[in-house]
Each structure stands twice: as structure tokens, then as C-alpha cells.
Design a protein around this motif. Structure first.
Motif, short mmCIF file in Angstrom:
data_model
loop_
_atom_site.label_atom_id
_atom_site.label_comp_id
_atom_site.label_asym_id
_atom_site.label_seq_id
_atom_site.Cartn_x
_atom_site.Cartn_y
_atom_site.Cartn_z
N ARG A 57 0.83 -1.21 0.00
CA ARG A 57 0.00 0.00 0.00
C ARG A 57 0.87 1.26 0.00
N ARG A 58 1.93 1.25 0.79
CA ARG A 58 2.83 2.41 0.82
C ARG A 58 3.52 2.59 -0.53
N LEU A 59 3.94 1.48 -1.10
CA LEU A 59 4.59 1.54 -2.41
C LEU A 59 3.65 2.13 -3.46
N LEU A 60 2.41 1.64 -3.47
CA LEU A 60 1.45 2.10 -4.47
C LEU A 60 1.08 3.57 -4.27
N SER A 61 0.98 4.01 -3.01
CA SER A 61 0.66 5.42 -2.75
C SER A 61 1.73 6.33 -3.32
N GLY A 62 2.98 5.95 -3.12
CA GLY A 62 4.07 6.75 -3.66
C GLY A 62 4.12 6.71 -5.18
N ARG A 63 3.91 5.52 -5.74
CA ARG A 63 3.93 5.41 -7.20
C ARG A 63 2.80 6.22 -7.83
N LEU A 64 1.64 6.23 -7.17
CA LEU A 64 0.53 7.03 -7.71
C LEU A 64 0.87 8.52 -7.67
N THR A 65 1.56 8.95 -6.62
CA THR A 65 2.02 10.34 -6.56
C THR A 65 2.96 10.63 -7.72
N GLU A 66 3.86 9.70 -8.02
CA GLU A 66 4.77 9.88 -9.16
C GLU A 66 3.98 10.01 -10.47
N VAL A 67 2.96 9.17 -10.62
CA VAL A 67 2.14 9.23 -11.84
C VAL A 67 1.47 10.59 -11.96
N LYS A 68 0.94 11.10 -10.85
CA LYS A 68 0.28 12.40 -10.88
C LYS A 68 1.26 13.52 -11.20
N MET A 69 2.46 13.44 -10.64
CA MET A 69 3.48 14.44 -10.94
C MET A 69 3.80 14.44 -12.44
N LEU A 70 3.97 13.25 -13.00
CA LEU A 70 4.26 13.14 -14.43
C LEU A 70 3.08 13.62 -15.26
N PHE A 71 1.88 13.34 -14.80
CA PHE A 71 0.69 13.79 -15.53
C PHE A 71 0.71 15.31 -15.69
N TYR A 72 1.01 16.02 -14.60
CA TYR A 72 0.99 17.49 -14.67
C TYR A 72 2.16 18.03 -15.48
N VAL A 73 3.31 17.37 -15.42
CA VAL A 73 4.40 17.75 -16.32
C VAL A 73 3.96 17.57 -17.76
N GLY A 74 3.31 16.44 -18.03
CA GLY A 74 2.83 16.16 -19.38
C GLY A 74 1.82 17.18 -19.86
N ARG A 75 0.97 17.65 -18.95
CA ARG A 75 -0.01 18.67 -19.33
C ARG A 75 0.69 19.95 -19.79
N ASP A 76 1.74 20.34 -19.08
CA ASP A 76 2.51 21.52 -19.48
C ASP A 76 3.20 21.29 -20.83
N LEU A 77 3.73 20.09 -21.01
CA LEU A 77 4.41 19.80 -22.27
C LEU A 77 3.42 19.76 -23.43
N GLU A 78 2.22 19.24 -23.18
CA GLU A 78 1.19 19.23 -24.23
C GLU A 78 0.85 20.66 -24.66
N ARG A 79 0.78 21.55 -23.69
CA ARG A 79 0.49 22.95 -24.01
C ARG A 79 1.58 23.52 -24.92
N TRP A 80 2.82 23.19 -24.60
CA TRP A 80 3.94 23.66 -25.43
C TRP A 80 3.88 23.05 -26.83
N LEU A 81 3.59 21.77 -26.92
CA LEU A 81 3.50 21.12 -28.23
C LEU A 81 2.41 21.75 -29.08
N SER A 82 1.28 22.07 -28.46
CA SER A 82 0.19 22.71 -29.21
C SER A 82 0.62 24.08 -29.73
N GLN A 83 1.33 24.83 -28.91
CA GLN A 83 1.82 26.15 -29.34
C GLN A 83 2.80 26.00 -30.51
N CYS A 84 3.68 25.02 -30.41
CA CYS A 84 4.65 24.80 -31.48
C CYS A 84 3.97 24.35 -32.77
N ALA A 85 2.98 23.46 -32.63
CA ALA A 85 2.27 22.97 -33.82
C ALA A 85 1.51 24.10 -34.50
N GLU A 86 0.91 24.99 -33.71
CA GLU A 86 0.22 26.15 -34.29
C GLU A 86 1.20 27.05 -35.03
#
Length: 205
Positions: A57-86
Motif C-alpha cells: 500500500r505504501r509503495l502504491l501510494s508513492g507510485r501514484l504520486t509519481e504518476v500524478k506528478m508526471l501527468f501534470y508535467v505532461g499537461r505543461d508539455l502538451e500545451r507547449w507542443l500545441s503552441q509549437c504545432a500552431e
């Protein structure tokens, strides 16, 4: 993968990549506990009276936090990719060469500018390729940060393997020309840093 055929000597200034902080007060503690739990499950550290289920349970809680951190990094990168594509769609040379969002994703992951690499090193980021590619891979599958109710324990525990495959799948969905790194420039900022820079420009302007 073919390289984009672009006018020799031309240089494009891309929008900056702006990364926002991940705000979860429990995040750092969960990551530490998850790391310790992983070492205990591997037999490297003593279990300290904890059961295997508690450690998982402790392992999974931390891994889920990592996933969420990466998700938000990815959201910022997606915004940049959209700007570049435009930008590419409005530029005759880039449009003619077939440059698209996947071209910029490849540039970011494989050939970021030296100034970006220097800043990542200053921030203590060494394996930026894995961070950026996995963040974009997760963006291909999730529109919101995943939670325990929506993904399996196996996915959370081994998310990095899934994210690596999602990145590869994402880049294979459409053909794209690779961009010559020397012809594209961009900066990397933390959101607060970028806001301060804009304030200085406004004051000077």
C-alpha cells in the motif's frame, strides 16, 4: 525517420516550455515511504514489523504520486507542443516540410538545447528523457490525473513500463520529420521564474 528539409541557416525561436509546480503537501513524504517500502519488499531493508500488504500500500501510494506528478508535467508539455504545432502550421517552410507536434516532441525528448539541459542539471534532473517521454506517454492515455478507483494496482506499480510503451505508441501514430536541433531554439522555465521575468520586462518596457 527522415529529417525535415528546411532552408539552410534558418533558425526558429519556439515558445518557452513552462513547468508548473506539483502541489501536494503529502507528496514528498509519500515518495520517501514508497521508496523505503520498495527496498523492504526487495529484502534490502528490514520490514520493521510491517506486513507485506502494508508495504505494498505504501509503495502504491508513492507510485501514484509519481504518476500524478508526471501527468501534470505532461499537461505543461502538451500545451507547449500545441503552441509549437500552431506556429508550424502558420510557417510556410515548416508546413511544407510536414512538421507537426510529434516533431517537436521528438526534439524535446531527444535533442533539447544546451541551455535547457543546463537548467535541468541545475534543478537536479538527470534522466530528463524518461521524465518527458513518460509524461507525454501518460498524456496519451489520461485526460485527468489517475486515481486508485480508475487504474489497477499492477498499472500503478509498473507505471513506468506502461508509460514507456505509451510514448512509443504515441510517436508511431503519425509520421513526422525529425527537426535539426541547431535550427530550433527554446527556453525552459518554472512558472514562477517565468512570471518574474515577465514582470521585469513590463517594468522595463
Amino acid at each position: 525517420m527522415a529529417q525535415a528539409i528546411l532552408p539552410e541557416g534558418a533558425v526558429w525561436d519556439l515558445p518557452p516550455v513552462i513547468l508548473h509546480p506539483f502541489s501536494d503537501p503529502a507528496g514528498p513524504d509519500q515518495l520517501v515511504e514508497s521508496s523505503r517500502a520498495h527496498l523492504m519488499l526487495e529484502g534490502i531493508l528490514p520490514m520493521g514489523g510491517l506486513t507485506e500488504d502494508e508495504l505494498v500500500r505504501r509503495l502504491l501510494s508513492g507510485r501514484l504520486t509519481e504518476v500524478k506528478m508526471l501527468f501534470y508535467v505532461g499537461r505543461d508539455l502538451e500545451r507547449w507542443l500545441s503552441q509549437c504545432a500552431e506556429m508550424a502550421a502558420r510557417d510556410a517552410d515548416l508546413s511544407r516540410a510536414g512538421v507537426n507536434a510529434a516533431s517537436f516532441a521528438d526534439l524535446l525528448v531527444e535533442h533539447p538545447p544546451e541551455k535547457v539541459l543546463a537548467k535541468l542539471t541545475k534543478w537536479g534532473v538527470s534522466d530528463y528523457k524518461s521524465i518527458f517521454s513518460r509524461a507525454l506517454g501518460l498524456q496519451a492515455a489520461f485526460s485527468q490525473p489517475p486515481d486508485f478507483d480508475f487504474v489497477t494496482p499492477a498499472f500503478i506499480r509498473h507505471y513506468f513500463r506502461f508509460a514507456d510503451q505509451l510514448w512509443q505508441a504515441r510517436q508511431s501514430l503519425q509520421s513526422f520529420p525529425a527537426l535539426p536541433p541547431q535550427q530550433f531554439r527554446f527556453e525552459l522555465y518554472a512558472s514562477a521564474e517565468y512570471a518574474r521575468m515577465l514582470e521585469r520586462q513590463w517594468e522595463e518596457g
